[in-house]
Design a protein around this motif. Sequence first.
Motif, PDB file in Angstrom:
ATOM      1  N   SER A 254      13.692 -10.510 -35.782  1.00  0.00           N
ATOM      2  CA  SER A 254      14.703 -11.182 -37.098  1.00  0.00           C
ATOM      3  C   SER A 254      13.887 -10.676 -38.361  1.00  0.00           C
ATOM      4  N   THR A 255      12.604 -10.224 -38.200  1.00  0.00           N
ATOM      5  CA  THR A 255      12.163  -9.715 -39.537  1.00  0.00           C
ATOM      6  C   THR A 255      12.730  -8.371 -40.008  1.00  0.00           C
ATOM      7  N   GLY A 256      13.152  -7.600 -38.903  1.00  0.00           N
ATOM      8  CA  GLY A 256      13.829  -6.353 -39.249  1.00  0.00           C
ATOM      9  C   GLY A 256      12.926  -5.120 -39.501  1.00  0.00           C
ATOM     10  N   LYS A 257      11.660  -5.396 -39.428  1.00  0.00           N
ATOM     11  CA  LYS A 257      10.499  -4.582 -39.569  1.00  0.00           C
ATOM     12  C   LYS A 257      10.113  -3.428 -38.697  1.00  0.00           C
ATOM     13  N   VAL A 258      10.663  -4.128 -37.311  1.00  0.00           N
ATOM     14  CA  VAL A 258      10.343  -3.712 -36.017  1.00  0.00           C
ATOM     15  C   VAL A 258      11.621  -3.555 -35.176  1.00  0.00           C
ATOM     16  N   THR A 259      11.799  -2.204 -34.904  1.00  0.00           N
ATOM     17  CA  THR A 259      13.104  -2.069 -33.942  1.00  0.00           C
ATOM     18  C   THR A 259      12.555  -1.316 -32.407  1.00  0.00           C
ATOM     19  N   GLY A 260      13.448  -1.530 -31.755  1.00  0.00           N
ATOM     20  CA  GLY A 260      13.191  -0.995 -30.230  1.00  0.00           C
ATOM     21  C   GLY A 260      12.400  -2.020 -29.334  1.00  0.00           C
ATOM     22  N   LEU A 261      13.221  -2.300 -28.255  1.00  0.00           N
ATOM     23  CA  LEU A 261      12.868  -3.443 -27.400  1.00  0.00           C
ATOM     24  C   LEU A 261      11.213  -3.156 -26.883  1.00  0.00           C
ATOM     25  N   ASP A 262      10.520  -1.885 -26.814  1.00  0.00           N
ATOM     26  CA  ASP A 262       9.349  -1.639 -26.436  1.00  0.00           C
ATOM     27  C   ASP A 262       8.531  -2.077 -27.586  1.00  0.00           C
ATOM     28  N   ARG A 263       8.718  -1.790 -28.695  1.00  0.00           N
ATOM     29  CA  ARG A 263       8.067  -1.988 -29.764  1.00  0.00           C
ATOM     30  C   ARG A 263       7.872  -3.515 -30.218  1.00  0.00           C
ATOM     31  N   ILE A 264       9.013  -4.248 -29.897  1.00  0.00           N
ATOM     32  CA  ILE A 264       9.002  -5.312 -30.068  1.00  0.00           C
ATOM     33  C   ILE A 264       8.072  -6.295 -29.001  1.00  0.00           C
ATOM     34  N   ALA A 265       8.208  -5.687 -27.804  1.00  0.00           N
ATOM     35  CA  ALA A 265       7.553  -6.449 -26.834  1.00  0.00           C
ATOM     36  C   ALA A 265       5.941  -6.120 -27.152  1.00  0.00           C
ATOM     37  N   ILE A 266       5.517  -4.902 -27.655  1.00  0.00           N
ATOM     38  CA  ILE A 266       4.000  -4.729 -27.980  1.00  0.00           C
ATOM     39  C   ILE A 266       3.595  -5.740 -28.885  1.00  0.00           C
ATOM     40  N   MET A 267       4.278  -5.757 -29.938  1.00  0.00           N
ATOM     41  CA  MET A 267       4.050  -6.524 -31.269  1.00  0.00           C
ATOM     42  C   MET A 267       3.821  -8.005 -30.674  1.00  0.00           C
ATOM     43  N   ALA A 268       4.815  -8.446 -29.847  1.00  0.00           N
ATOM     44  CA  ALA A 268       4.531  -9.703 -29.213  1.00  0.00           C
ATOM     45  C   ALA A 268       3.291  -9.979 -28.492  1.00  0.00           C
ATOM     46  N   ALA A 269       3.105  -9.063 -27.633  1.00  0.00           N
ATOM     47  CA  ALA A 269       2.027  -9.145 -26.739  1.00  0.00           C
ATOM     48  C   ALA A 269       0.599  -9.057 -27.436  1.00  0.00           C
ATOM     49  N   LEU A 270       0.586  -8.404 -28.561  1.00  0.00           N
ATOM     50  CA  LEU A 270      -0.565  -8.219 -29.528  1.00  0.00           C
ATOM     51  C   LEU A 270      -0.738  -9.643 -30.143  1.00  0.00           C
ATOM     52  N   ASN A 271       0.490 -10.112 -30.904  1.00  0.00           N
ATOM     53  CA  ASN A 271       0.338 -11.380 -31.683  1.00  0.00           C
ATOM     54  C   ASN A 271      -0.274 -12.255 -30.477  1.00  0.00           C
ATOM     55  N   MET A 272       0.380 -12.656 -29.119  1.00  0.00           N
ATOM     56  CA  MET A 272      -0.045 -13.393 -28.333  1.00  0.00           C
ATOM     57  C   MET A 272      -1.627 -13.502 -28.017  1.00  0.00           C
ATOM     58  N   ALA A 273      -1.954 -11.973 -27.863  1.00  0.00           N
ATOM     59  CA  ALA A 273      -3.134 -11.899 -27.373  1.00  0.00           C
ATOM     60  C   ALA A 273      -4.328 -12.448 -28.481  1.00  0.00           C
ATOM     61  N   ASN A 274      -3.805 -12.058 -29.802  1.00  0.00           N
ATOM     62  CA  ASN A 274      -4.761 -12.356 -30.916  1.00  0.00           C
ATOM     63  C   ASN A 274      -4.994 -14.085 -30.849  1.00  0.00           C
ATOM     64  N   GLU A 275      -3.714 -14.586 -30.723  1.00  0.00           N
ATOM     65  CA  GLU A 275      -3.888 -15.957 -30.671  1.00  0.00           C
ATOM     66  C   GLU A 275      -4.412 -16.650 -29.814  1.00  0.00           C
ATOM     67  N   LEU A 276      -4.525 -16.084 -28.464  1.00  0.00           N
ATOM     68  CA  LEU A 276      -5.473 -16.459 -27.268  1.00  0.00           C
ATOM     69  C   LEU A 276      -6.793 -16.312 -27.834  1.00  0.00           C
ATOM     70  N   LEU A 277      -7.181 -15.160 -28.140  1.00  0.00           N
ATOM     71  CA  LEU A 277      -8.554 -14.928 -28.666  1.00  0.00           C
ATOM     72  C   LEU A 277      -8.976 -15.956 -29.995  1.00  0.00           C
ATOM     73  N   HIS A 278      -8.237 -16.098 -30.606  1.00  0.00           N
ATOM     74  CA  HIS A 278      -8.608 -17.119 -31.674  1.00  0.00           C
ATOM     75  C   HIS A 278      -8.693 -18.541 -31.241  1.00  0.00           C
ATOM     76  N   ALA A 279      -7.980 -18.881 -30.287  1.00  0.00           N
ATOM     77  CA  ALA A 279      -7.957 -20.361 -29.573  1.00  0.00           C
ATOM     78  C   ALA A 279      -9.273 -20.410 -28.684  1.00  0.00           C
ATOM     79  N   ARG A 280      -9.919 -19.072 -28.310  1.00  0.00           N
ATOM     80  CA  ARG A 280     -10.882 -19.218 -27.403  1.00  0.00           C
ATOM     81  C   ARG A 280     -12.266 -19.570 -28.172  1.00  0.00           C
ATOM     82  N   HIS A 281     -12.180 -19.115 -29.354  1.00  0.00           N
ATOM     83  CA  HIS A 281     -13.394 -19.408 -30.414  1.00  0.00           C
ATOM     84  C   HIS A 281     -13.138 -20.442 -30.865  1.00  0.00           C
TER      85      HIS A 281
END
Length: 72
Positions: free
Chosen positions: A45-72
């Motif tokens: 919805s931001t319109g900054k990232v296009t393509g399913l693969d790029r959206i999936a990678i950005m989502a995975a990176l964001n979720m991994a970052n959130e997980l790492l922050h939650a562990r600390h």
Amino acid sequence: MSNSYAPVSIKILDKEYEVACKAEERASLLDSAELLNTKMHEIRSTGKVTGLDRIAIMAALNMANELLHARH
């Protein structure tokens, strides 16, 4: 608990996927799929990232970052 796997239908970015999982893991899989779908919709919805693969990678990176922050 059963070791048998059953197909579960999930929907991510309006596309259906069928995934096999154990019956006792079904609810967790559906919750995970809903979280991923929400994150991917937010990114698209931001319109900054296009393509399913790029959206999936950005989502995975964001979720991994959130997980790492939650562990600390």
